[in-house]
Every structure is written in structure tokens, then in C-alpha cells.
Design an enzyme around this catalytic site. Structure first.
Site, PDB file in Angstrom:
ATOM      1  N   ASN A   1     -13.505 -28.480   3.905  1.00  0.00           N
ATOM      2  CA  ASN A   1     -12.124 -28.024   4.138  1.00  0.00           C
ATOM      3  C   ASN A   1     -11.366 -29.066   4.953  1.00  0.00           C
ATOM      4  O   ASN A   1     -11.913 -30.104   5.311  1.00  0.00           O
ATOM      5  CB  ASN A   1     -12.112 -26.642   4.811  1.00  0.00           C
TER       6      ASN A   1
ATOM      7  N   ASP B   1     -17.352 -20.004   4.530  1.00  0.00           N
ATOM      8  CA  ASP B   1     -17.851 -18.639   4.372  1.00  0.00           C
ATOM      9  C   ASP B   1     -18.973 -18.565   3.336  1.00  0.00           C
ATOM     10  O   ASP B   1     -19.769 -17.643   3.344  1.00  0.00           O
ATOM     11  CB  ASP B   1     -16.702 -17.713   3.944  1.00  0.00           C
TER      12      ASP B   1
ATOM     13  N   ASP C   1     -21.984 -14.945   9.457  1.00  0.00           N
ATOM     14  CA  ASP C   1     -20.809 -15.125  10.304  1.00  0.00           C
ATOM     15  C   ASP C   1     -21.319 -15.451  11.714  1.00  0.00           C
ATOM     16  O   ASP C   1     -21.795 -14.572  12.438  1.00  0.00           O
ATOM     17  CB  ASP C   1     -19.966 -13.846  10.294  1.00  0.00           C
TER      18      ASP C   1
ATOM     19  N   PHE D   1     -11.127 -18.213  16.572  1.00  0.00           N
ATOM     20  CA  PHE D   1      -9.856 -18.693  16.034  1.00  0.00           C
ATOM     21  C   PHE D   1      -9.608 -17.964  14.719  1.00  0.00           C
ATOM     22  O   PHE D   1     -10.559 -17.588  14.024  1.00  0.00           O
ATOM     23  CB  PHE D   1      -9.911 -20.204  15.782  1.00  0.00           C
TER      24      PHE D   1
ATOM     25  N   LYS E   1      -9.441  -9.453  12.905  1.00  0.00           N
ATOM     26  CA  LYS E   1     -10.664 -10.247  13.158  1.00  0.00           C
ATOM     27  C   LYS E   1     -11.195 -10.021  14.564  1.00  0.00           C
ATOM     28  O   LYS E   1     -12.405 -10.006  14.788  1.00  0.00           O
ATOM     29  CB  LYS E   1     -10.372 -11.749  12.970  1.00  0.00           C
TER      30      LYS E   1
HETATM   31  O1  PMT Z   1      -9.634 -29.113  13.116  1.00  0.00           O
HETATM   32  P1  PMT Z   1      -8.134 -29.211  13.105  1.00  0.00           P
HETATM   33  O2  PMT Z   1      -7.613 -30.080  11.992  1.00  0.00           O
HETATM   34  O3  PMT Z   1      -7.596 -29.569  14.464  1.00  0.00           O
HETATM   35  O4  PMT Z   1      -7.557 -27.760  12.766  1.00  0.00           O
HETATM   36  C1  PMT Z   1      -7.786 -26.712  13.654  1.00  0.00           C
HETATM   37  C2  PMT Z   1      -8.122 -25.374  12.924  1.00  0.00           C
HETATM   38  C3  PMT Z   1      -6.914 -24.935  12.116  1.00  0.00           C
HETATM   39  C4  PMT Z   1      -9.334 -25.563  12.012  1.00  0.00           C
HETATM   40  C5  PMT Z   1      -8.487 -24.366  14.074  1.00  0.00           C
HETATM   41  O5  PMT Z   1      -7.383 -24.215  14.932  1.00  0.00           O
HETATM   42  C6  PMT Z   1      -8.880 -23.010  13.504  1.00  0.00           C
HETATM   43  O6  PMT Z   1      -8.077 -22.162  13.196  1.00  0.00           O
HETATM   44  N1  PMT Z   1     -10.224 -22.805  13.361  1.00  0.00           N
HETATM   45  C7  PMT Z   1     -10.816 -21.600  12.736  1.00  0.00           C
HETATM   46  C8  PMT Z   1     -10.752 -21.724  11.260  1.00  0.00           C
HETATM   47  C9  PMT Z   1     -11.408 -20.570  10.547  1.00  0.00           C
HETATM   48  O7  PMT Z   1     -12.431 -20.757   9.982  1.00  0.00           O
HETATM   49  O8  PMT Z   1     -10.841 -19.430  10.717  1.00  0.00           O
HETATM   50  P2  PMT Z   1     -11.374 -18.056   9.995  1.00  0.00           P
HETATM   51  O9  PMT Z   1     -10.237 -17.142  10.147  1.00  0.00           O
HETATM   52  O10 PMT Z   1     -11.902 -18.327   8.627  1.00  0.00           O
HETATM   53  O11 PMT Z   1     -12.613 -17.612  10.902  1.00  0.00           O
HETATM   54  C10 PMT Z   1     -12.459 -16.751  12.032  1.00  0.00           C
HETATM   55  C11 PMT Z   1     -13.445 -17.139  13.129  1.00  0.00           C
HETATM   56  O12 PMT Z   1     -14.791 -16.942  12.670  1.00  0.00           O
HETATM   57  C12 PMT Z   1     -13.359 -18.586  13.555  1.00  0.00           C
HETATM   58  O13 PMT Z   1     -13.507 -18.636  14.960  1.00  0.00           O
HETATM   59  C13 PMT Z   1     -14.540 -19.235  12.851  1.00  0.00           C
HETATM   60  O14 PMT Z   1     -15.017 -20.366  13.590  1.00  0.00           O
HETATM   61  C14 PMT Z   1     -15.559 -18.114  12.838  1.00  0.00           C
HETATM   62  N2  PMT Z   1     -16.520 -18.155  11.716  1.00  0.00           N
HETATM   63  C15 PMT Z   1     -16.069 -18.111  10.421  1.00  0.00           C
HETATM   64  C16 PMT Z   1     -16.994 -18.103   9.386  1.00  0.00           C
HETATM   65  C17 PMT Z   1     -18.381 -18.153   9.679  1.00  0.00           C
HETATM   66  N3  PMT Z   1     -19.300 -18.164   8.732  1.00  0.00           N
HETATM   67  N4  PMT Z   1     -18.780 -18.195  10.964  1.00  0.00           N
HETATM   68  C18 PMT Z   1     -17.879 -18.202  11.974  1.00  0.00           C
HETATM   69  O15 PMT Z   1     -18.275 -18.252  13.152  1.00  0.00           O
END
Ligand code: PMT
Length: 423
Positions: A210, A279, A306, A323, A337
Site C-alpha cells: 500500500n 488485512d 488484527d 489509527f 474502530k
Molecule cells: O505512512 P504515511 O505515508 O505517513 O501515512 C500515514 C498513514 C495514513 C498510513 C497513517 O496515518 C494511518 O492512518 N495508519 C493506519 C492505516 C490503517 O491501516 O488503518 P486501518 O483503518 O486499516 O486500521 C485500523 C488500525 O488497525 C490501525 O491502527 C492499524 O495499524 C491496525 N491494524 C490493521 C490491520 C491489521 N491486520 N492489524 C492492525 O493492527
């Protein structure tokens, strides 16, 4: 590496004989690795020429009604967002008074009012002006508004008198400025920060990834270290310099990230998950490079664990900050979330397509220097309402510092509440 290395510093110069010392400050900041821009008031330009500072900083100098403001496209708002810190040295009684009262009648005062950067001032004036009750009240007002005051020093003055009101020595200003970046709010705490993308292999040469650059997570890790934390940064593949942290772990896939997190979770006080974790992963990774023999290719994907939910349900659960990268319904999805993943705090950012370029707003989110954050957290004192803060568009380094202060505050509130509940 120096604390000031890579920092964006605006030096504000106001009218006073000590203005010539700002030339040395400019040079010394650059030697420390900082990126420096100069803003001068009209009175300052009567003591020293903008050309001196242009030559020293290597950048156009900003002052009222000059072309540099337009030419580089960096008017007060852009400069306000660009800065990690603004240091006004020397700060005249007049400028201190204006800032204390929120006046914005020149570029420097407008910039200060518009910026969420660290703000510092080093007063320099005649001893009687310094002792004057108004000046003293104005300085206290600025300190109450979270400004850092450096000095003044005492000694012989340009006016022939001796007393308090001299600009602090440049080396002392530098030491004070470094201290501002090292807040100590996370002193002694162990933090895990995840950053960057994960790569999920398809075959030995291809992967699903990504657009995460790692900038947000790296900025958070640096801000946490400056705040006194022992930081473990677990990073997916990023094209950023490896930060000088206590513990840096490079991983590729979500499974590797999960393992690295679990290996380090026992003593962790705060977990911040800024990584864009995939994911899904490919169920059967090809051992050899896949040949282009068929018209169609179907990849069977299976769900990754996750990671943040696993951390949140761990026996010795740290304070968990997630995040949410959203392209629509940012607030609703982030709040969802927070609950679904059992987090303490969620930091939402809008990662939809770049903003309309005609607005001149910087692009934010993925792979940008800038971001804007909307943050929600559970309040132990109020189960009904979420805490909420918005940090407007700024450089990720500036936002990371603000975020770390907020996390430190909420972590301490939670800890206190937990202690009361178990007493
Ligand atoms: O890296 P940059 O270019 O500076 O950009 C920053 C960013 C946009 C990547 C960052 O600010 C951000 O938003 N990171 C989280 C991206 C994300 O995966 O969001 P999500 O909504 O899909 O996931 C929610 C949370 O679950 C996140 O904290 C993620 O790290 C966590 N997660 C998700 C999937 C997974 N299998 N395990 C996780 O721990």
C-alpha cells in the site's frame, strides 16, 4: 544525532541592537542540522539587512511587503504549518506586547498567531524597559499561553547601562531550544510504534502493498523518544533513513509485524499502531516467479490477524492507540474502530484522493509530509462521552509532537483512575 537535526525552525527577528546576534544563531542552527527560515519585522531590517540572513540561511527572507512571501508561495499560513518551532530572538518589548495581546499586524505576529509549533522568545531590551510592569505582565501572559521564555541575561547593555535585559548567549538559546523538544512527558515509559506498509508476497518478486511511506509512524517514534520514552519502532519497508532509536525492527509482512509486536509487548506501556497493515495475505505464495501463461490470474487471499486487537486483549494490556485511515465517513468509521478493536484512543486521518490543488492546501495522509488528525478517546471519568481533539493540517513532525503530548496526558489520567479503582 542532535535533537535539532532535521527540525524546521523559523527565527523571528525584531528591532533591537542584538539583532546582529541572530546571524550567529542562524549559522549555529544550520550546523546543528536544522532547516532555517528567517522572518524579520520592519524595525529589524533597520538594524541588519535581510541580505545577510538570506546569504546565511540560503533562503529568501520574509519580511512585511516583500516578494519572498509570494515568490516561494510561503505566506504566513504555510510558514506556520512548516515550522516545528518559532524562536523570536531578539524579542523586543513591542513584539512581546503584541503577542501577549494576540495582535497580528505584521508577518511575524500573524505567523505566531496562526502556528501550533513550539513558540519561544528571547527578550532583549534596556533594563528599565525589561523591569517595567507591563513587560513583565506580557511575558507572564505568553508563558501562560505555553510560550517558552529564554533569558534575558544580565550585564552591560548597548545603551551604556548595566542590568537585566541582554539577549541570552546564542549557545544558551540553542540549549534551551533543544530542551523544548525534549518535553520528558513520557520519561521512562516503553513504547511500541508500528509504521509503514506491510508487503504480502505473491511470489519471490511480487507483493501486495500500500501507499504508506512510514512518515507518520517515524515522526511519532521520534517525538516519543524526544519526550523521554524508550521506543521500539517496528517498521514495514520504507524509503526513509533508519532513525536513531533504542530499538528498530524491520519487517516485511503482517505476520512478521505481529511476531515482532508480540516479542516486545510484555514491558510495553503504550502501543501506537500507525502502520498500514494488510488485512489479507496470499494463501499460497508461489515458490517460483509466476509465468504469464494464462489470460486471467486468481489469487486466493486469506485474512491476517488484527494485530492491534490482539494487543488490546493481551493480559498485560498497554495503553492502545490505533489509527484509522478513512476515505469517507471519517468520524463514524473511526469511532466504530475504537469500540470494535477495544482501543483506548483512535487517531483518524482522511486518506481520500489529494485535495483540490486550487485550494493550495497541502496533500495529506498517505505518503505526504502533511496530515490532519481527528482524535477520539475513552474517558475513564465519563463512560458516555468520548474525548475529542482536532489537529489541523500541519507537518507530520509537528502533529506527532502534539499527539504525543495528548497521549501522555490521557495515559496518566487512565493510570491514575486504574490505581483508584484497584485501591
Ligand atoms: O505512512 P504515511 O505515508 O505517513 O501515512 C500515514 C498513514 C495514513 C498510513 C497513517 O496515518 C494511518 O492512518 N495508519 C493506519 C492505516 C490503517 O491501516 O488503518 P486501518 O483503518 O486499516 O486500521 C485500523 C488500525 O488497525 C490501525 O491502527 C492499524 O495499524 C491496525 N491494524 C490493521 C490491520 C491489521 N491486520 N492489524 C492492525 O493492527
Amino acid at each position: 544525532m542532535n535533537t535539532l537535526t532535521g527540525k524546521h525552525i523559523v527565527i523571528g527577528i525584531t528591532g533591537g541592537i542584538a539583532a546582529y546576534k541572530s546571524a550567529d544563531l542562524t549559522r549555529r542552527l544550520q550546523e546543528a542540522g536544522a532547516d532555517v527560515r528567517i522572518v524579520m519585522t520592519g524595525a529589524a531590517t533597520e538594524f541588519v539587512t535581510p541580505l545577510t540572513f538570506q546569504a546565511l540561511s540560503g533562503h529568501p527572507v520574509f519580511f512585511d511587503n516583500n516578494d519572498a512571501n509570494e515568490a516561494s508561495g510561503m505566506k504566513h499560513i504555510e510558514l506556520a504549518r512548516w515550522a516545528d518551532a518559532i524562536i523570536i530572538a531578539p524579542a523586543s518589548a513591542n513584539t512581546i506586547a503584541k503577542l501577549a495581546h494576540g495582535r497580528a499586524d505584521n508577518l511575524l505576529t500573524t505567523l505566531c498567531l496562526a502556528s501550533e509549533a513550539i513558540k519561544c522568545f528571547a527578550p532583549a531590551m534596556n533594563r528599565v524597559m525589561w523591569d517595567d510592569q507591563s513587560t513583565q505582565i506580557n511575558c507572564r501572559t505568553l508563558i501562560d499561553k505555553d510560550w517558552y521564555q529564554f533569558g534575558p541575561a544580565s550585564g552591560p547593555q548597548a545603551c551604556g547601562e548595566t542590568g537585566e535585559g541582554r539577549l541570552l548567549e546564542v549557545s544558551e538559546i540553542l540549549t534551551e531550544l533543544e530542551r523544548c523538544f525534549r518535553s520528558g512527558v513520557l520519561q521512562g515509559l516503553n513504547l511500541i510504534v508500528t509504521a509503514g506498509p506491510t508487503y504480502e508476497a505473491i511470489d519471490p518478486v511480487r507483493f501486495i502493498g500500500n501507499r504508506s511511506s512510514g512518515r507518520m509512524g517515524y515522526a511519532i517514534a521520534s517525538a516519543a523518544q524526544e519526550a523521554g520514552a524508550n521506543v521500539t519502532l517496528i517498521s514495514g519497508p520504507c524509503h526513509l533513513p533508519t532513525p536513531a532509536l533504542q530499538n528498530f525492527i524491520a519487517i516485511e509482512s503482517a505476520e512478521e509485524m505481529q511476531q515482532a509486536v508480540l516479542d516486545n509487548i510484555e514491558k510495553c506501556h503504550i502501543y501506537i499502531s500507525a502502520a498500514a497493515v494488510s488485512d489479507y495475505r496470499v494463501e499460497n505464495v508461489a515458490i517460483q516467479k509466476i509465468k504469464k501463461t494464462e489470460d486471467d490470474l486468481t489469487l486466493q487471499l486469506i485474512k491476517n490477524d488484527d494485530i492491534i486487537s490482539i494487543v488490546a486483549s493481551h493480559a498485560s494490556r498497554p495503553y492502545v492507540v490505533g489509527f484509522a485511515a478513512e476515505t469517507e465517513n471519517v468520524t463514524e468509521n473511526a469511532k466504530d474502530k475504537l469500540v470494535r478493536k477495544n482501543l483506548d484512543m483512535i487517531v483518524a486521518n482522511d486518506v481520500s484522493t489529494p485535495l483540490d490543488t486550487s485550494t493550495k492546501q497541502p496533500d495529506i495522509g498517505f505518503n505526504s509530509e502533511y496530515n490532519a488528525l481527528h482524535i477520539f478517546w475513552n474517558q475513564p471519568s465519563d463512560n458516555e462521552t468520548l474525548g475529542e481533539r482536532h489537529f489541523d493540517i500541519a507537518r507530520k513532525s509537528q502533529l506527532a509532537k502534539q499527539l504525543i503530548s495528548l497521549i501522555a496526558k490521557q495515559y496518566n489520567i487512565n493510570k491514575k483512575q486504574h490505581a483508584q479503582n484497584t485501591a
